[in-house]
Design an enzyme around this catalytic site. Structure first.
Site, PDB file in Angstrom:
ATOM      1  N   ASP A  69      -3.049  29.340  50.897  1.00  0.00           N
ATOM      2  CA  ASP A  69      -3.611  28.725  52.102  1.00  0.00           C
ATOM      3  C   ASP A  69      -2.512  28.664  53.165  1.00  0.00           C
ATOM      4  OD1 ASP A  69      -5.240  26.764  53.811  1.00  0.00           O
ATOM      5  OD2 ASP A  69      -6.509  26.951  52.030  1.00  0.00           O
ATOM      6  N   HIS A 108      -4.712  22.746  57.016  1.00  0.00           N
ATOM      7  CA  HIS A 108      -5.734  23.157  56.052  1.00  0.00           C
ATOM      8  C   HIS A 108      -5.203  23.212  54.627  1.00  0.00           C
ATOM      9  CE1 HIS A 108      -8.846  25.836  54.243  1.00  0.00           C
ATOM     10  NE2 HIS A 108      -9.642  25.276  55.141  1.00  0.00           N
ATOM     11  N   THR A 125      -3.099   3.361  44.848  1.00  0.00           N
ATOM     12  CA  THR A 125      -3.914   3.433  46.057  1.00  0.00           C
ATOM     13  C   THR A 125      -3.654   4.734  46.777  1.00  0.00           C
ATOM     14  OG1 THR A 125      -2.229   2.346  47.412  1.00  0.00           O
ATOM     15  CG2 THR A 125      -3.818   0.918  46.290  1.00  0.00           C
ATOM     16  N   ALA A 217     -15.494  35.834  48.057  1.00  0.00           N
ATOM     17  CA  ALA A 217     -16.569  35.234  47.260  1.00  0.00           C
ATOM     18  C   ALA A 217     -17.512  36.272  46.668  1.00  0.00           C
ATOM     19  CB  ALA A 217     -17.368  34.250  48.116  1.00  0.00           C
ATOM     20  N   VAL A 222     -14.716  36.047  40.223  1.00  0.00           N
ATOM     21  CA  VAL A 222     -14.262  34.796  40.818  1.00  0.00           C
ATOM     22  C   VAL A 222     -15.352  33.742  40.652  1.00  0.00           C
ATOM     23  CG1 VAL A 222     -12.896  36.046  42.523  1.00  0.00           C
ATOM     24  CG2 VAL A 222     -15.164  35.219  43.148  1.00  0.00           C
ATOM     25  N   SER A 270     -14.337  24.777  51.897  1.00  0.00           N
ATOM     26  CA  SER A 270     -12.884  24.804  51.725  1.00  0.00           C
ATOM     27  C   SER A 270     -12.414  23.599  50.929  1.00  0.00           C
ATOM     28  CB  SER A 270     -12.184  24.810  53.090  1.00  0.00           C
ATOM     29  OG  SER A 270     -12.272  26.074  53.703  1.00  0.00           O
TER      30      SER A 270
END
Length: 430
Positions: A69, A108, A125, A217, A222, A270
């Site tokens: 990414d 991203h 937390t 995709a 995959v 994403s």
């Protein structure tokens, strides 16, 4: 929540599946969890997708997820020592893959990584990832103008680097908006499969202009992730559709930690993709004996059925809604093949003509008898004199045909004269 009362019976049914895999041994991790923390409470998928239940067995220890990414930011309170290695393949980032690439998409990669394996704060937390004890690899890529290297080359290089540096799972939260892919990706993805790596990718989002899924995709093998909202309904804007979708996971109302440590709200497949990649890490941690095909198979075969969907895989939901608890703990029969397809076979069928040119045909010589020698050419003569051919084929045949006719005509004429002479002699005088 993802677990609706309509699907409650399906949860019980998924746990009763029988198979050959052993029951995992619970390994509680040191990462604390405070469900009452406002941030943790906002992570509805932790309970909705059965992730907290799966944590009773494992939190992803011993598994490595590569995030290809825009780079994972250096946020100690979220990632701590989670990122064990990294690289840049864009030509614009830093050598460790930790410098965000791209002015628009720079956060991203950090959002994706925080969903997959964010550590949270020491007091339990703050945002926590699906597999908070898994390790991360940061492979920074650049989209569009944010790269000095062609994108297809970045992806191929990034996959190989991730495999060579110990990735058990690779997450790619991007799409190319085209069904086809560069041939260099054939070898790169096959390299990952040959090294037993689970590859998880996002289906894409209608809201960003993707009407149907695109590569990666569409690549066989995959695990493609579609997106649903908080009720488990396919997202109109934050998902797309396609026949290669394998599983659906939350894609709306998501949280993510930016590269500067700020918490952000976002949506899209994403984010659904790293949630599934985190579950794959939980499975690999609990079942280290399983290969990549069986890790994917557990995810799709334990999915919660979607009311009204009668045939799977469905172009919106794939095999159904993600159920991390069942994927980790259910007994599922082993498989020999990846349920998401076989890239090697696809290459054999569809790249065959391009990969190997047809051999030249063998030619066997045929013997032919020689033709008779040609007549020697005649010497040129005067055009006014007859040639041998004109005499042979013109004059002589004409003489042969006309001579008998002349003789016959002469005979008829002589006979006529004799007849007239005889008539005159026999006529009496007056």
């Amino acid at each position: 929540m993802l677990r609706s009362t309509v699907a409650a019976a399906a949860v019980a049914a998924s746990v009763l599946l029988t198979g050959a895999t052993a029951t995992p041994t619970p390994t509680p991790g040191p990462v604390p969890d405070n469900p009452t923390d406002p941030v943790r409470a906002s992570e509805y998928w932790l309970d909705g997708a059965g992730i907290r239940e799966a944590w009773k067995t494992t939190r992803g220890e011993g598994v490595t997820i590569a995030i290809i990414d825009t780079g994972i930011g250096k946020v100690p309170s979220v990632f701590g020592n989670a990122v064990v290695d990294g690289t840049d393949v864009s030509g614009n980032g830093s050598s460790d893959g930790r410098t965000p690439v791209g002015a628009v998409d720079g956060d991203h990669g950090s959002w994706v990584a925080s969903l997959a394996a964010g550590r949270g704060k020491a007091d339990g937390t703050g945002m926590i990832g699906v597999a908070p004890e898994a390790k991360l690899l940061s492979v920074s890529v650049g989209f569009g103008a944010a790269a000095a290297v062609p994108f297809v080359e970045q992806v191929a290089t990034g996959i190989r680097w991730a495999v060579d540096h110990g990735a058990d799972i690779i997450n790619m939260s991007f799409t190319t908006n085209t069904l086809d892919w560069d041939e260099s990706w054939d070898d790169a993805f096959l390299y990952a499969y040959e090294h037993d790596v689970v590859v998880v990718v996002a289906a894409g989002n209608r809201g960003s202009g993707t009407d149907v899924i695109g590569a990666p995709a569409t690549i066989p093998g995959v695990l493609t992730v579609g997106g649903v909202d908080q009720t488990g309904t396919a997202s109109v804007e934050a998902s797309t559709q396609g026949i290669t979708i394998g599983i659906s996971a939350p894609s709306e109302g998501l949280l993510g930690v930016s590269a500067d440590g700020e918490l952000s709200m976002w949506r899209g497949t994403s984010g659904a993709s790293p949630i599934v990649a985190g579950v794959a890490a939980l499975i690999r941690s609990a079942h280290p004996d399983l290969d990549a095909a069986n890790v994917i198979n557990r995810i799709v075969k334990t999915a919660l059925p979607v009311p009204g969907v009668t045939e799977v895989p469905d172009p919106l939901y794939g095999y159904g809604l993600l159920d991390a608890s069942a994927a980790v703990t259910a007994s599922v029969p082993l498989v020999d093949e990846n349920p998401m397809g076989d890239l090697e076979e696809w290459v054999r069928l569809y790249r065959r003509a391009q990969a190997q040119p047809a051999p030249d045909p063998e030619v066997t010589p045929v013997e032919i008898e020689p033709l008779p020698a040609a007549d020697p050419p005649t010497e040129p003569g005067s055009p006014l004199l007859p040639s041998a051919d004109s005499l042979r084929y013109g004059t002589l045949p004409l003489i042969a045909l006309t001579a008998p006719g002349i003789l016959i005509a002469l005979g008829v004429t002589a006979a006529a004269r004799r007849i007239r002479s005889a008539r005159k002699q026999s006529t009496p005088a007056p």
